[in-house]
Motif scaffolding. Structure first.
Motif, PDB file in Angstrom:
ATOM      1  N   VAL A 283      11.832   1.784   1.129  1.00 25.43           N
ATOM      2  CA  VAL A 283      11.579   0.418   0.680  1.00 25.43           C
ATOM      3  C   VAL A 283      11.447   0.431  -0.838  1.00 25.43           C
ATOM      4  N   SER A 284      12.228  -0.387  -1.493  1.00 26.61           N
ATOM      5  CA  SER A 284      12.152  -0.467  -2.953  1.00 26.61           C
ATOM      6  C   SER A 284      11.678  -1.839  -3.370  1.00 26.61           C
ATOM      7  N   SER A 285      10.741  -1.839  -4.308  1.00 26.95           N
ATOM      8  CA  SER A 285      10.227  -3.082  -4.870  1.00 26.95           C
ATOM      9  C   SER A 285       9.892  -2.813  -6.329  1.00 26.95           C
ATOM     10  N   GLY A 286      10.501  -3.581  -7.202  1.00 26.38           N
ATOM     11  CA  GLY A 286      10.331  -3.273  -8.611  1.00 26.38           C
ATOM     12  C   GLY A 286      10.982  -1.935  -8.910  1.00 26.38           C
ATOM     13  N   ASN A 287      10.233  -1.037  -9.534  1.00 27.66           N
ATOM     14  CA  ASN A 287      10.748   0.299  -9.844  1.00 27.66           C
ATOM     15  C   ASN A 287      10.211   1.360  -8.901  1.00 27.66           C
ATOM     16  N   GLU A 288       9.536   0.934  -7.838  1.00 30.37           N
ATOM     17  CA  GLU A 288       8.919   1.879  -6.915  1.00 30.37           C
ATOM     18  C   GLU A 288       9.716   2.035  -5.633  1.00 30.37           C
ATOM     19  N   LEU A 289       9.747   3.260  -5.137  1.00 27.92           N
ATOM     20  CA  LEU A 289      10.374   3.564  -3.861  1.00 27.92           C
ATOM     21  C   LEU A 289       9.323   4.129  -2.916  1.00 27.92           C
ATOM     22  N   LYS A 290       9.293   3.620  -1.696  1.00 28.46           N
ATOM     23  CA  LYS A 290       8.350   4.111  -0.689  1.00 28.46           C
ATOM     24  C   LYS A 290       9.145   4.471   0.574  1.00 28.46           C
ATOM     25  N   GLU A 295       6.069   4.717  12.894  1.00 29.72           N
ATOM     26  CA  GLU A 295       4.727   4.204  13.137  1.00 29.72           C
ATOM     27  C   GLU A 295       3.955   3.934  11.848  1.00 29.72           C
ATOM     28  N   GLN A 296       4.673   3.903  10.744  1.00 30.72           N
ATOM     29  CA  GLN A 296       4.046   3.525   9.483  1.00 30.72           C
ATOM     30  C   GLN A 296       4.462   2.109   9.086  1.00 30.72           C
ATOM     31  N   ILE A 309       0.559   1.880   2.475  1.00 31.57           N
ATOM     32  CA  ILE A 309       1.188   2.394   3.691  1.00 31.57           C
ATOM     33  C   ILE A 309       0.096   2.867   4.639  1.00 31.57           C
ATOM     34  N   LYS A 310       0.190   2.458   5.904  1.00 26.96           N
ATOM     35  CA  LYS A 310      -0.773   2.893   6.899  1.00 26.96           C
ATOM     36  C   LYS A 310      -0.079   3.066   8.247  1.00 26.96           C
ATOM     37  N   THR A 311      -0.710   3.842   9.110  1.00 22.22           N
ATOM     38  CA  THR A 311      -0.206   4.029  10.467  1.00 22.22           C
ATOM     39  C   THR A 311      -0.679   2.866  11.334  1.00 22.22           C
ATOM     40  N   VAL A 312       0.217   2.311  12.134  1.00 17.43           N
ATOM     41  CA  VAL A 312      -0.117   1.151  12.960  1.00 17.43           C
ATOM     42  C   VAL A 312       0.340   1.385  14.396  1.00 17.43           C
ATOM     43  N   ASP A 313      -0.164   0.561  15.293  1.00 18.06           N
ATOM     44  CA  ASP A 313       0.326   0.519  16.662  1.00 18.06           C
ATOM     45  C   ASP A 313       1.600  -0.314  16.647  1.00 18.06           C
ATOM     46  N   VAL A 314       2.730   0.350  16.747  1.00 19.84           N
ATOM     47  CA  VAL A 314       4.016  -0.324  16.625  1.00 19.84           C
ATOM     48  C   VAL A 314       4.176  -1.437  17.652  1.00 19.84           C
ATOM     49  N   TYR A 315       3.641  -1.222  18.841  1.00 21.35           N
ATOM     50  CA  TYR A 315       3.778  -2.227  19.895  1.00 21.35           C
ATOM     51  C   TYR A 315       3.283  -3.587  19.437  1.00 21.35           C
ATOM     52  N   ASN A 316       2.150  -3.599  18.734  1.00 18.50           N
ATOM     53  CA  ASN A 316       1.579  -4.861  18.273  1.00 18.50           C
ATOM     54  C   ASN A 316       2.499  -5.592  17.304  1.00 18.50           C
ATOM     55  N   GLU A 317       3.324  -4.841  16.594  1.00 17.05           N
ATOM     56  CA  GLU A 317       4.163  -5.436  15.559  1.00 17.05           C
ATOM     57  C   GLU A 317       5.490  -5.957  16.094  1.00 17.05           C
TER      58      GLU A 317
END
Length: 395
Positions: A283-290, A295-296, A309-317
């Motif tokens: 993911v790029s935004s501005g000059n930053e790349l992540k 599951e993140q 950036i955090k780990t999430v329960d993908v099902y919920n998303e």
């Protein structure tokens, strides 16, 4: 903490089964697993603890209901609700509101108008608020439009729709000028699209996608999520001579080779959420790349320009694309924002003190909103509510 001796994969299948989203392969695995007596016991205890204990344990025939529930799995019949395995949350009543009723045995279908002092008022009751449905507006490069909706079909050169999905075929001519279409899903709608490269996209309510009618051979495949929420199942770059796939919106770009991910970027909201299900994205935004791992989730805060950036329960998303809304640690206000889009209603809180009440659980997308509101009222989360046509006032 999960005290049941089952693998995460089996628990996930049980959850999918109870939400009526399990595949035939899932059900086959569940049937094989549950053949063992010990697993049968684990299953019954799981259901009893996470579902029945809060409500149906008040009934004299609880064990009989559990036996019937077990029997239906062997019959491959379907149920309507799943309640995530949470037993230590403060707002148990709120959990019950959404995920309590896992089957017809645990659910009282009738909705009664309260006869207490604080009465629920529904104006124009005959015009009940219905859930959303499959519908979208297809806009061509010349500005002309076609309405797509469930029960209708559309067919043209290299593109056709059955009213729930629109499919683009790969162009036989590689020299054609790139033309863009827009697929716009209004409030109270949902739709899916299969792009000419085989990529599948699900669009949530109040969303718009810009995409080429056909991708140019050897060039980067680019689409734009203009606004809203979309789940992408991208055709792997190995199927396209290594050509990458990019999803743009006004504040970021997501580059993928072939993967599954969800982007939530609604108008009027100050955060963009990118959630990776499998594969890898940058993911790029501005000059930053992540770079994200499965599951993140990347939360881009547009106000503070921060990226977390955090780990999430993908099902919920991503559950929304499979016919359910999954809420975990969501406030009543956040939940109502989601529901307002799906039911195309305006929600007003007269009692602002309850906006931050937290919910955990799952809601079927095909039920009328009066069912949800009445359940919330019955459990004391709200005092009452009023419905005026497409406006809901929560007391």
């Amino acid at each position: 903490m999960n005290v049941f001796k089952m693998s995460p994969s089996i628990e996930n299948i049980i959850v999918k089964y109870l939400t009526n989203s399990a595949t035939a392969n899932d059900i086959d695995k569940l049937v094989v697993w549950i053949e063992k007596p010990t697993n049968k016991k684990v299953f019954k205890e799981y259901v009893k603890t996470h579902y029945a204990i809060y409500y149906s344990m008040k009934e004299p025939n609880t064990q009989e209901l559990l036996d019937k529930l077990f029997f239906t799995i062997r019959r491959k019949e379907s149920f309507v609700y799943k309640l995530k395995s949470q037993s230590v949350y403060r707002y148990v009543a709120a959990v019950l509101v959404i995920g309590l009723m896992i089957s017809a045995y645990f659910f009282r279908n009738s909705i009664h108008i309260s006869n207490k002092n604080n009465e629920t008022i529904i104006v124009n009751k005959s015009k009940s608020i219905k859930p959303g449905t499959d519908k979208a507006i297809l806009t061509f490069d010349d500005g002309s439009q076609v309405a797509l909706e469930k029960g209708t079909s559309y067919n043209a050169q290299n593109v056709n729709s059955n009213g729930e999905e629109i499919v683009y075929e790969k162009s036989k001519s590689e020299s054609e000028e790139i033309k863009y279409n827009y697929l716009t899903v209004p409030r109270g709608g949902q739709f899916s699209i299969k792009l000419s490269d085989g990529t599948k996209v699900w669009l949530n309510s109040e969303s718009e996608l810009k995409y080429p009618v056909s991708f140019s051979s050897g060039k980067t495949r680019e689409v734009e999520l203009v606004y809203g929420e979309a789940f992408f199942d991208v055709s792997a770059s190995t199927n396209h001579n290594g050509v990458k796939f990019i999803v743009k919106n006004k504040s970021q770009e997501v580059e993928v080779l072939g993967t599954e991910f969800n982007i939530k970027a609604y108008l009027g909201e100050s955060n963009i959420y990118t959630t990776l299900v499998e594969g890898s994205v940058v993911v790029s935004s501005g000059n930053e790349l992540k770079k994200l791992k499965p599951e993140q989730q990347l939360n881009l805060d547009l106000v503070n320009n921060s990226k977390i950036i955090k780990t999430v329960d993908v099902y919920n998303e991503i559950a929304w694309k499979d016919g359910v809304f999954s809420f975990e640690n969501k406030s009543l206000k956040e939940m109502m924002i989601v529901l307002s889009r799906w039911y195309d209603v305006e929600v007003i809180f007269e009692n602002e003190a309850i906006e931050n009440e937290e919910f955990i659980g799952i809601l079927r997308k095909n039920q009328e909103i009066q069912e949800i509101l009445k359940s919330i009222e019955n459990f004391g989360i709200i005092k009452n509510y009023k419905i005026y046509d497409k406006k809901i006032i929560i007391k």
